[in-house]
Structure formats: C-alpha cells, structure tokens
Design a protein around this motif. Structure first.
Motif, PDB file in Angstrom:
ATOM      1  N   GLU A   1     -30.025 -33.069 -13.831  1.00 33.97           N
ATOM      2  CA  GLU A   1     -31.459 -31.445 -13.116  1.00 33.97           C
ATOM      3  C   GLU A   1     -31.508 -31.868 -12.067  1.00 33.97           C
ATOM      4  O   GLU A   1     -31.611 -32.780 -11.308  1.00 33.97           O
ATOM      5  CB  GLU A   1     -32.370 -33.083 -14.306  1.00 33.97           C
ATOM      6  CG  GLU A   1     -33.248 -32.679 -14.522  1.00 33.97           C
ATOM      7  CD  GLU A   1     -34.865 -33.457 -14.975  1.00 33.97           C
ATOM      8  OE1 GLU A   1     -35.144 -33.136 -15.588  1.00 33.97           O
ATOM      9  OE2 GLU A   1     -34.182 -34.215 -16.377  1.00 33.97           O
TER      10      GLU A   1
ATOM     11  N   THR B   1     -33.930 -31.766  -8.571  1.00 35.57           N
ATOM     12  CA  THR B   1     -35.149 -32.422  -8.305  1.00 35.57           C
ATOM     13  C   THR B   1     -35.944 -31.526  -7.613  1.00 35.57           C
ATOM     14  O   THR B   1     -35.277 -30.668  -7.115  1.00 35.57           O
ATOM     15  CB  THR B   1     -34.856 -33.817  -7.748  1.00 35.57           C
ATOM     16  OG1 THR B   1     -34.011 -34.495  -7.950  1.00 35.57           O
ATOM     17  CG2 THR B   1     -36.171 -34.191  -7.187  1.00 35.57           C
TER      18      THR B   1
ATOM     19  N   THR C   1     -36.216 -25.347 -14.172  1.00 35.00           N
ATOM     20  CA  THR C   1     -35.444 -27.095 -14.120  1.00 35.00           C
ATOM     21  C   THR C   1     -34.757 -26.524 -15.553  1.00 35.00           C
ATOM     22  O   THR C   1     -35.941 -25.543 -16.234  1.00 35.00           O
ATOM     23  CB  THR C   1     -36.439 -28.011 -14.364  1.00 35.00           C
ATOM     24  OG1 THR C   1     -37.636 -27.702 -15.348  1.00 35.00           O
ATOM     25  CG2 THR C   1     -36.799 -28.025 -12.461  1.00 35.00           C
TER      26      THR C   1
ATOM     27  N   TRP D   1     -34.720 -29.543 -17.638  1.00 37.94           N
ATOM     28  CA  TRP D   1     -35.570 -30.804 -18.419  1.00 37.94           C
ATOM     29  C   TRP D   1     -35.858 -30.462 -19.837  1.00 37.94           C
ATOM     30  O   TRP D   1     -36.094 -31.513 -20.667  1.00 37.94           O
ATOM     31  CB  TRP D   1     -36.810 -31.212 -17.614  1.00 37.94           C
ATOM     32  CG  TRP D   1     -38.248 -30.805 -17.911  1.00 37.94           C
ATOM     33  CD1 TRP D   1     -38.127 -29.244 -17.059  1.00 37.94           C
ATOM     34  CD2 TRP D   1     -39.107 -30.889 -18.363  1.00 37.94           C
ATOM     35  NE1 TRP D   1     -39.687 -29.002 -17.071  1.00 37.94           N
ATOM     36  CE2 TRP D   1     -40.492 -29.861 -18.324  1.00 37.94           C
ATOM     37  CE3 TRP D   1     -38.777 -31.719 -19.832  1.00 37.94           C
ATOM     38  CZ2 TRP D   1     -41.422 -29.297 -18.880  1.00 37.94           C
ATOM     39  CZ3 TRP D   1     -40.180 -30.964 -20.435  1.00 37.94           C
ATOM     40  CH2 TRP D   1     -41.110 -30.248 -20.051  1.00 37.94           C
TER      41      TRP D   1
ATOM     42  N   SER E   1     -37.590 -35.371 -22.690  1.00 40.72           N
ATOM     43  CA  SER E   1     -37.094 -34.643 -21.537  1.00 40.72           C
ATOM     44  C   SER E   1     -37.449 -35.300 -20.410  1.00 40.72           C
ATOM     45  O   SER E   1     -37.966 -35.235 -19.943  1.00 40.72           O
ATOM     46  CB  SER E   1     -35.891 -33.828 -22.038  1.00 40.72           C
ATOM     47  OG  SER E   1     -35.049 -33.111 -22.524  1.00 40.72           O
TER      48      SER E   1
ATOM     49  N   TYR F   1     -37.940 -36.719 -16.969  1.00 40.73           N
ATOM     50  CA  TYR F   1     -37.930 -36.031 -16.318  1.00 40.73           C
ATOM     51  C   TYR F   1     -38.962 -36.886 -15.324  1.00 40.73           C
ATOM     52  O   TYR F   1     -38.973 -37.338 -13.935  1.00 40.73           O
ATOM     53  CB  TYR F   1     -38.558 -35.033 -15.974  1.00 40.73           C
ATOM     54  CG  TYR F   1     -38.095 -34.053 -15.198  1.00 40.73           C
ATOM     55  CD1 TYR F   1     -37.577 -34.129 -14.086  1.00 40.73           C
ATOM     56  CD2 TYR F   1     -39.646 -33.262 -14.862  1.00 40.73           C
ATOM     57  CE1 TYR F   1     -37.124 -33.044 -13.699  1.00 40.73           C
ATOM     58  CE2 TYR F   1     -39.510 -32.495 -13.984  1.00 40.73           C
ATOM     59  CZ  TYR F   1     -38.355 -32.002 -12.633  1.00 40.73           C
ATOM     60  OH  TYR F   1     -38.315 -31.686 -12.282  1.00 40.73           O
TER      61      TYR F   1
END
Length: 640
Positions: free
Chosen positions: A208, A210, A234, A236, A379, A383
């Motif tokens: 994932e 950043t 993203t 996530w 998720s 995250y």
C-alpha cells in the motif's frame, strides 16, 4: 505474525517433530489466540498422556483462550466458520479430531461429509487460522482394522484441508519445509520481531503506498517548500486479506493490551516544578503538560518535542452530514497543504513540523446505509497503524491529528451519540458559511442525518468496529488506527477537533490505554470536543477558542508548549532548597573576591548582631498579656 501471503496454513509433522511448537511460533505475536483443543482427555490412569496435555497447556501464554471440541467433532467446522476477521485460531490437532470422529459414540455418521464440511469451513475462514495435523502416511499399513480406518480418515482429512489452506508446511526434526507456499515467501515468526516501516507485498500485490511527506523541518519559509504531486488514490479500501499485515503481525481487535505511560514520572515531574528557581508562582495549569510529557517520555525532566508530524486526514462524508459544505472544498484544502500553502502548512513550517496528507475513502450517507464496509474498516485501522509505525521509525516524537473532510463534524457527533448517549443537537456545532454567516438550515439537515442514522442502527451492536462501519467513516477509522499504533510505539498524539476525539472514543473498546497518550491543547469551543474530552478525561491546556481548522489550532499552541517543556527541563532548583548559586560563593564554589567593608565610625568590637535602637511601643489600650508576636500562617507559592 511475521508471515506473508497466507490466511490459513496447515502444519504437518510426525510424532515429536516439533510441529506444535512451530505452529505456536506462527501466532506468537498475536495478542490473543483462540486455542482449539480437539483431543479427548483420555484414560485418567494414563499418566503419560496427561503429562503430554499438561505440557501443551504450559506452553500457552496467559492471554490465550482454550476451546474444547472433543465432545462433538462436527463443532470444529462451526467454530472455524464463525471466526471473525480480527481473530487468530490455532487448532491442535486434526489427529485428535479424527480420533473423536471415529469414536463409536459418534457413529453411525458420514465421516466423508464431515471432513468435507471442515474443508469448506477452512476455505471460507476469515480469521488467521493455523491447523496442526500428524502425517502418518510414511509408515507401514496398520495391521488392525481400527488403525487402517484412522490412517485412511486422517489422510483424507489432511488432503482436504491442505487443498483448502493457503499454505502447507511439513516439519521434520524441527525443520520446516514448505510444501505449498503462497505467492510471497513465508517465513517462521520468531518469538519477538522488531516492527519495520514497510511491510512486503502480499498475495502478489504491491504494498500500500504511503502518502507523500511535506517536510518543513528545515524550511524557514513555507512558500519555499517545493510543491508535491497530487497523490493517486490509495488502495487501502481493498479487502483485508489483500493488504499487508501490520509489521508486528498484530491483529487489531477489542481488548488489546498496549503500554501505559510511566505512572511515577508524571507526578514526580510536577512535584519537581515546585522546587524550580522561578520568580513567580510557576507554570499554572501548564504543569499538567509537564506531567503528561514526563509520563510519556518516562523521565522527570522531559524534553521539548523537536520532531513533530502532522497527519491531515482528508475524507468526505456523503448525505446530510456534509450539508452546508461547498463541494470540493476539502480537496482544495488538502491540495493547499500538499503545496505548502494554507494555514495548516504555514503553521507547520513555523513549528518545523512535517506534514502528511492522508486520503480516506468517501463515507456513504450514514442516514441510509453504513458509512463503510467491514473490510474497509479493517483496512483503514491497519493503514492508520502503519502510519504511526512509520512515524516512529522516522524518529517522530509527537503526532498531531488534523482533518479537512466534509461532514466530519456530523460523523463525530454520531459517534459521540452512539458511544456516550449524547443528544446530536447538543454536540453538533453550528454551521458557518464562507461569508461568516450561520446557516441554520444546513445545521438542521445535519442533525436530521445523525438522527436518522442512529434510528437505522438502533439494534446494531455498539462495538468499536461496528460504530466505525455504521457511522464513523474512513477518516475516523484511520485516526483510530493512528492512535492505537502510536500507543503501541509510545508516541503521544495531540488531538485537535472532532475527528481526533471521535477516534479517541472508539479506541476505548479496542485498547483503553490509548487515551492516556492523548493531549488536547484547546477545545476550540466545539461542543462535541468538549463533551468527548470530558468523557476521555482530557483537560484542555488552553482556552483560546481558535477556529483555524482542525490541526491548525494545535500548531498555534505548540511553540508555547515547547517553551514550557524547555523551561521546566533547564531551570535549576531554587537556592533555598539546595540548588543554584549558594550565597557567599562564586559559581565555581570559591570564596568571593571582596573584603568586608570597614565601619564608618566607632562601633562595637563584636560582630554579633545588636539589639535595635528603639523601644517597643506601649499599647494604646487593653491588649494581650504577652507582647510576643503571634505566629502567622505561611503564605506564598512555596509555603510548606
């Protein structure tokens, strides 16, 4: 669990091969494990068997729970199928399960169908699952009907379960050999693993991404910071099983045991303030800041926070929660922050803090449907935890939670109403337009959205993850993960606004220790923040009633808080208490370089103090028989 790419694994091995120890190592980092014991108690006279069971029990940590299925072998499939995604199960072992399955007490039965049901449950299991089973297919065919039936049934079970599992490992003489590995390499988990910042890929998917980091720590002028490209969306929000596990292998679930601040350093630091050489009464209410910093740093002389990171959560809420907000406003604020413009970025530059903009998925209209799915909540929590982990690895000493999403105030009010029983109109602040006017119609639409959402969820559970899914949204879920991850890494978090305090309320169910690592600089006059702070036991250090945007208010106060900590750490003890410069000596301890002045005229030869040259006046009227001065009560800031 420091394992990659699998959700279910079958551990095979012969007798005394070390298969159970290896299976236990795979879940050693999980805070809570449900240990499913399948073997029957056996003959009470069989002391050797009893000793084996006792040895297995002795190896299990006290945080594990044990569940017996020997009474009904069919219940094992039900236990596995009903396991939640945040749980960790260890089944030891399938040999005992087959023994119970073939027991005459459970016959007649369709053993083949029961094995198929177990394989189906394993294949659909949402929890992290480790199964242990003996491999007996390498020996001679048993000479007894019972032995052959056991071997056949166990072989069929191992084949069916191995096909359903993501990974299979064979342990021989304590050495694991992976027979079926997922796409990513799978490694055994040591007893204690150090967290890392970037988990590897899982199930062949890239980790994932950043968010970009805007670092103002070395920039004097925020406008001088180079603009950063707008981040791509993203992933996530993908299903939990497609995301990297937290590096420590921790599964975020209710009742986690996270560290607490030092219970002795805080009070000792506050007591030390009374001994400092200050000309006035001291730090006033800011002594609480010194106590908080001392407890979180574990020292009576805490240092000022030099490395600070601001996490700006950008996640909108659809429906009535965002009434009165101009479309695209939150995206504009986030873009400003990325480019080093706007109030938050400029204040971060002044404070030398880094700024990270975190995009959250848009939450659904809570009055009509859940804000997030269960998988999105899992998720988002992981995250947020990962963001805190990365901050810790970068040496960050203080995190500041900020938010700029549309509808965050209504979402926080809904969380507060669901977790604390508050009335939405009482905790939902007024809606102010861009022209500074109060929009009562928009405020009423927000109140109606929260009211309808609470009515829709009136029979739903009020657990942390259920509240996040139904009402909270992506920004509150990520903020909750940040609080938990920061607590695990002993990093204090400064809250500023509805999203932060809503995350603090939700985190109580997951880890009650998180609130003790939170600091509230100012409530800003927000009714939801004031009530949530009271529930969390957070006393605002200031009452400036700033309204510069969530996160910006905290950065205004940060320089003063740093100054207070620097002052408390640097000031010496008052000379009257044995510290600082001693009267009659130089700073280096030598005698002063001056002579005693000569008297101006004749005087007594003795240097002893003389009586004053005046008489005690006679009282004007009747008075106390004694002329001794009455003892007065002590006063002043250092009295006593």
């Amino acid at each position: 669990m420091s394992v990659d790419g699998w959700n279910t694994v079958l551990v095979l091995g012969g007798t005394r091969s070390g298969k159970s120890e290896f299976a236990e190592s795979l879940v050693s980092d999980a805070p809570v494990v449900r240990y499913v014991a399948t073997a029957p108690e056996g003959d009470p006279q069989d002391t050797e068997w009893a000793a084996r069971l006792a040895a297995h029990r002795a190896r299990r940590p006290g945080s594990w729970t044990t569940e017996e299925t020997a009474g009904d072998p069919r219940r094992l499939a039900d236990v596995i199928a009903a396991a939640e995604p945040n749980e960790t199960l260890l089944v030891d072992d399938l040999g005992g399960w087959v023994t119970v399955l073939l027991d005459p007490a459970h016959q007649p039965a369709d053993d083949t169908e029961t094995i198929a049901e177990l394989a189906t449950a394993v294949r659909g299991c949402l929890a992290r699952l480790v199964l242990v089973s003996p491999e007996v297919g390498l020996s001679l065919v048993p000479t007894t009907p019972v032995g052959r039936a056991f071997t056949d049934a166990l072989g069929a079970t191992n084949r069916a379960v191995a096909d359903a599992c993501d990974a299979v490992v064979l342990v021989i003489a304590g050495q694991p050999a992976w027979l079926k590995a997922p796409d990513a390499a799978v490694t055994a988990a040591p007893a204690a693993t150090a967290p890392v910042a970037a988990p590897p890929a899982v199930n062949g998917a890239a980790p994932e991404p950043t968010p970009e980091l805007v670092d103002f720590s070395a920039a004097a002028d925020p406008a001088a910071a180079p603009p950063l490209p707008v981040e791509t969306a993203t992933d996530w929000t993908a299903p939990t099983t497609a995301l990297p596990m937290v590096a420590t292998g921790l599964v975020i679930q209710p009742g986690m045991d996270l560290p607490m601040p030092d219970e002795y350093a805080g009070p000792q630091a506050v007591e030390r303030l009374a001994t400092l050489d200050v000309p006035g009464a001291g730090l006033g209410v800011l002594d609480r800041l010194v106590g908080f910093a001392a407890a979180t740093q574990g020292t009576v002389t805490p240092a000022a926070w030099n490395s600070v990171r601001v996490l700006l959560l950008n996640g909108d809420h659809e429906g009535g929660a965002a009434a009165g907000t101009r479309p695209g406003e939150s995206a504009r604020r986030a873009g400003q922050a990325r480019a080093g413009r706007g109030a938050l970025a400029r204040l971060a530059a002044e404070c030398g803090a880094s700024l990270q903009v975190v995009d959250a998925v848009t939450a659904g209209p809570m009055e009509h449907e859940p804000a997030l799915t269960g998988e999105q909540v899992e998720s988002a929590l992981r995250y947020g935890w990962r963001l805190a982990e990365e901050a810790a690895e970068a040496g960050v000493q203080l995190l500041v939670l900020a938010a700029c999403g549309a509808g965050t105030e209504a979402a926080a009010a809904a969380v507060l109403a669901a977790t604390a029983g508050a009335e939405p109109p009482a905790v939902l602040g007024r809606v102010v337009t861009e022209n500074g006017e109060i929009d009562d119609a928009a405020w009423m639409r927000r109140c109606a959205a929260v009211r309808d959402a609470l009515h829709r969820t009136r029979t739903s559970p009020r657990g942390a993850k259920e509240v996040l899914a139904e009402l909270g949204g992506g920004d509150v879920a990520i903020a909750t993960g940040v609080l938990l991850g920061a607590t695990a890494r002993r990093i204090p978090v400064m809250l500023d606004g509805p999203v932060g305090v809503a995350a603090g309320l939700v985190s109580r169910d997951l880890a009650g220790q998180a609130r003790h690592w939170c600091l509230l600089a100012d409530h800003g006059g927000d009714p939801a923040v004031k009530l949530a702070a009271d529930i969390l036991g957070l006393t605002p250090l200031l009452d400036l009633r700033l309204d510069l945007g969530e996160g910006a208010n905290a950065l205004v106060a940060l320089p003063m808080l740093r100054s207070v900590l620097a002052l408390a750490a640097a000031l010496p003890t008052h000379p009257s208490l044995g510290g600082g410069d001693v009267p009659g000596e130089d700073a280096d301890g030598d005698e002063p370089d001056f002579a005693e002045p000569e008297p101006a005229g004749p005087g007594p030869t003795s240097t002893e103090p003389q009586e004053p040259d005046f008489a005690e006046p006679e009282p004007a009227g009747p008075g106390p028989a004694s002329t001794e001065p009455e003892e007065q009560p002590a006063s002043g800031p250092r009295a006593g």
